[in-house]
Write a protein that holds these residues in place. Structure first.
Motif, PDB file in Angstrom:
ATOM      1  N   ALA A 101     -23.986 -37.167  -9.865  1.00 53.04           N
ATOM      2  CA  ALA A 101     -24.217 -37.495 -11.267  1.00 53.04           C
ATOM      3  C   ALA A 101     -25.093 -36.411 -11.858  1.00 53.04           C
ATOM      4  O   ALA A 101     -26.050 -35.955 -11.223  1.00 53.04           O
ATOM      5  N   VAL A 102     -24.765 -35.995 -13.077  1.00 54.99           N
ATOM      6  CA  VAL A 102     -25.473 -34.888 -13.714  1.00 54.99           C
ATOM      7  C   VAL A 102     -25.828 -35.275 -15.142  1.00 54.99           C
ATOM      8  O   VAL A 102     -24.973 -35.744 -15.902  1.00 54.99           O
ATOM      9  N   ARG A 103     -27.099 -35.070 -15.493  1.00 57.26           N
ATOM     10  CA  ARG A 103     -27.507 -35.182 -16.891  1.00 57.26           C
ATOM     11  C   ARG A 103     -27.636 -33.772 -17.446  1.00 57.26           C
ATOM     12  O   ARG A 103     -28.408 -32.954 -16.952  1.00 57.26           O
ATOM     13  N   PHE A 104     -26.858 -33.500 -18.490  1.00 55.22           N
ATOM     14  CA  PHE A 104     -26.874 -32.189 -19.122  1.00 55.22           C
ATOM     15  C   PHE A 104     -28.111 -32.053 -20.019  1.00 55.22           C
ATOM     16  O   PHE A 104     -28.600 -33.041 -20.564  1.00 55.22           O
ATOM     17  N   SER A 124     -21.411 -30.713 -24.845  1.00 59.39           N
ATOM     18  CA  SER A 124     -20.333 -31.052 -23.923  1.00 59.39           C
ATOM     19  C   SER A 124     -19.817 -32.438 -24.308  1.00 59.39           C
ATOM     20  O   SER A 124     -20.156 -32.953 -25.377  1.00 59.39           O
ATOM     21  N   HIS A 125     -18.982 -33.039 -23.452  1.00 56.96           N
ATOM     22  CA  HIS A 125     -18.422 -34.344 -23.804  1.00 56.96           C
ATOM     23  C   HIS A 125     -19.517 -35.378 -24.031  1.00 56.96           C
ATOM     24  O   HIS A 125     -19.477 -36.153 -24.982  1.00 56.96           O
ATOM     25  N   THR A 126     -20.484 -35.407 -23.140  1.00 62.10           N
ATOM     26  CA  THR A 126     -21.599 -36.338 -23.229  1.00 62.10           C
ATOM     27  C   THR A 126     -22.685 -35.844 -22.290  1.00 62.10           C
ATOM     28  O   THR A 126     -22.447 -34.963 -21.461  1.00 62.10           O
ATOM     29  N   ARG A 127     -23.874 -36.373 -22.394  1.00 63.32           N
ATOM     30  CA  ARG A 127     -24.976 -35.871 -21.564  1.00 63.32           C
ATOM     31  C   ARG A 127     -24.804 -36.251 -20.103  1.00 63.32           C
ATOM     32  O   ARG A 127     -25.107 -35.460 -19.215  1.00 63.32           O
ATOM     33  N   ASP A 128     -24.349 -37.480 -19.822  1.00 59.80           N
ATOM     34  CA  ASP A 128     -24.257 -37.954 -18.434  1.00 59.80           C
ATOM     35  C   ASP A 128     -22.814 -37.874 -17.962  1.00 59.80           C
ATOM     36  O   ASP A 128     -21.929 -38.509 -18.547  1.00 59.80           O
ATOM     37  N   LEU A 138     -14.435 -28.186  -3.056  1.00 61.51           N
ATOM     38  CA  LEU A 138     -13.887 -27.922  -4.389  1.00 61.51           C
ATOM     39  C   LEU A 138     -13.966 -29.161  -5.278  1.00 61.51           C
ATOM     40  O   LEU A 138     -13.814 -30.296  -4.812  1.00 61.51           O
ATOM     41  N   LEU A 139     -14.189 -28.914  -6.565  1.00 60.40           N
ATOM     42  CA  LEU A 139     -14.243 -29.994  -7.537  1.00 60.40           C
ATOM     43  C   LEU A 139     -12.850 -30.587  -7.722  1.00 60.40           C
ATOM     44  O   LEU A 139     -11.897 -29.874  -8.060  1.00 60.40           O
ATOM     45  N   CYS A 140     -12.743 -31.902  -7.499  1.00 55.62           N
ATOM     46  CA  CYS A 140     -11.448 -32.593  -7.585  1.00 55.62           C
ATOM     47  C   CYS A 140     -11.369 -33.566  -8.757  1.00 55.62           C
ATOM     48  O   CYS A 140     -10.273 -33.831  -9.253  1.00 55.62           O
ATOM     49  N   ARG A 141     -12.524 -34.119  -9.153  1.00 58.04           N
ATOM     50  CA  ARG A 141     -12.506 -35.132 -10.199  1.00 58.04           C
ATOM     51  C   ARG A 141     -13.780 -35.014 -11.016  1.00 58.04           C
ATOM     52  O   ARG A 141     -14.862 -34.738 -10.498  1.00 58.04           O
ATOM     53  N   HIS A 142     -13.653 -35.257 -12.323  1.00 64.25           N
ATOM     54  CA  HIS A 142     -14.752 -35.124 -13.274  1.00 64.25           C
ATOM     55  C   HIS A 142     -14.646 -36.318 -14.230  1.00 64.25           C
ATOM     56  O   HIS A 142     -13.666 -36.441 -14.955  1.00 64.25           O
ATOM     57  N   ASP A 143     -15.631 -37.200 -14.230  1.00 62.59           N
ATOM     58  CA  ASP A 143     -15.636 -38.394 -15.075  1.00 62.59           C
ATOM     59  C   ASP A 143     -16.667 -38.248 -16.181  1.00 62.59           C
ATOM     60  O   ASP A 143     -17.778 -37.748 -15.957  1.00 62.59           O
ATOM     61  N   TYR A 144     -16.305 -38.730 -17.369  1.00 61.04           N
ATOM     62  CA  TYR A 144     -17.223 -38.654 -18.506  1.00 61.04           C
ATOM     63  C   TYR A 144     -16.722 -39.591 -19.591  1.00 61.04           C
ATOM     64  O   TYR A 144     -15.629 -40.159 -19.504  1.00 61.04           O
ATOM     65  N   GLU A 145     -17.536 -39.740 -20.635  1.00 59.17           N
ATOM     66  CA  GLU A 145     -17.133 -40.406 -21.854  1.00 59.17           C
ATOM     67  C   GLU A 145     -17.107 -39.349 -22.958  1.00 59.17           C
ATOM     68  O   GLU A 145     -17.991 -38.488 -23.004  1.00 59.17           O
ATOM     69  N   VAL A 146     -16.138 -39.419 -23.853  1.00 57.15           N
ATOM     70  CA  VAL A 146     -15.996 -38.410 -24.902  1.00 57.15           C
ATOM     71  C   VAL A 146     -16.700 -38.916 -26.160  1.00 57.15           C
ATOM     72  O   VAL A 146     -16.166 -39.739 -26.899  1.00 57.15           O
ATOM     73  N   ASP A 147     -17.911 -38.407 -26.399  1.00 55.27           N
ATOM     74  CA  ASP A 147     -18.712 -38.875 -27.531  1.00 55.27           C
ATOM     75  C   ASP A 147     -17.972 -38.777 -28.857  1.00 55.27           C
ATOM     76  O   ASP A 147     -18.060 -39.681 -29.692  1.00 55.27           O
ATOM     77  N   VAL A 148     -17.270 -37.658 -29.074  1.00 59.64           N
ATOM     78  CA  VAL A 148     -16.631 -37.441 -30.381  1.00 59.64           C
ATOM     79  C   VAL A 148     -15.300 -38.177 -30.503  1.00 59.64           C
ATOM     80  O   VAL A 148     -14.644 -38.086 -31.545  1.00 59.64           O
TER      81      VAL A 148
END
Length: 243
Positions: free
Chosen positions: A157-160, A166-170, A180-190
């Motif tokens: 988990a990363v807080r920007f 970016s999409h969102t801070r968390d 290797l990075l396989c999956r990236h989860d986020y919420e799209v603020d905009v």
């Protein structure tokens, strides 16, 4: 940061090409072909014309050639976005692009500068990952793994930082046994805080770096699983060039 997390991050950076090599490079360019349901919901006609995306690794800056017209280009930084023609004449521009998304509803239409802002920060983030996680201001901690079709993916988990667009801070990132990075989860603020499960695959090696050539983004269900019937965005990437 714990020794265990330190070792995991080092493994991740090494798998993608090495943090020292990344810091010595200026940026990255790739040819992108985009699809998915998001664009229609936003009133955008997105065809499969290849476009060239160039980003700077060490400042938030993106340029996309062929943006809306074969002879137009878009340039984005967090505070300003503009679309210009081949001669450099400004077609459209906007300051403070994140504030211009209105009610941010699920089906609220975007204008070309909304699209430019979204594309700008998204491509910058995607080109710079996962090496961003080594930069000052990013707060990283381990989270439980998730299971993919063939393996368990280790989670971070990363807080920007506040000043990074970016999409969102968390955001959450999941890595395979190869690092290797396989999956990236986020919420799209905009976009109505829409939850996304973003999968990366088909890596290629370019100048010692590993880059994905396929990105597939799906709506994410409340239980965390991807809704494979709702493909929001697809991106095919090719012709990578390290600057």
């Amino acid at each position: 940061m714990s020794d265990k997390l330190d070792r995991l991050l080092q493994e991740i950076f090494d798998a993608h090409g090495g943090i020292n090599r990344w810091r010595q490079a200026k940026g990255l360019a790739s040819t992108i072909v985009t699809g998915g349901k998001l664009w229609g919901l936003k009133g955008i006609e997105m065809d499969r014309t290849p476009r060239r995306a160039t980003t700077d690794f060490h400042r938030q800056w993106t340029q996309i050639d062929g943006f809306g017209n074969p002879d137009w280009k878009m340039r984005w930084v967090p505070e300003h976005v503009e679309i210009t023609d081949e001669a450099g004449t400004i077609i459209a521009e906007r300051d403070n692009g994140r504030e211009a998304f209105g009610d941010r509803g699920f089906e609220t239409h975007w204008d070309p500068l909304n699209l430019a802002y979204f594309n700008g920060y998204a491509m910058w983030t995607y080109h710079a990952l996962p090496f961003l996680l080594a930069e000052p201001g990013y707060v990283v901690h381990e989270i439980p793994s998730v299971h993919s079709d063939v393996q368990n993916l280790r989670g971070l988990a990363v807080r920007f930082p506040d000043n990074v667009h970016s999409h969102t801070r968390d955001q959450r990132f999941y890595f395979g046994t190869d690092g290797l990075l396989c999956r990236h989860d986020y919420e799209v603020d905009v976009w109505a805080n829409s939850p996304a499960a973003h999968f990366l695959s088909d890596y290629v090696e370019v100048d010692g770096f590993k880059f994905p050539t396929r990105r597939s983004v799906f709506a994410r269900r409340p239980d965390g699983s991807p809704d494979k019937d709702f493909s929001t965005v697809t991106v095919e990437l090719s012709e990578y060039a390290v600057q």
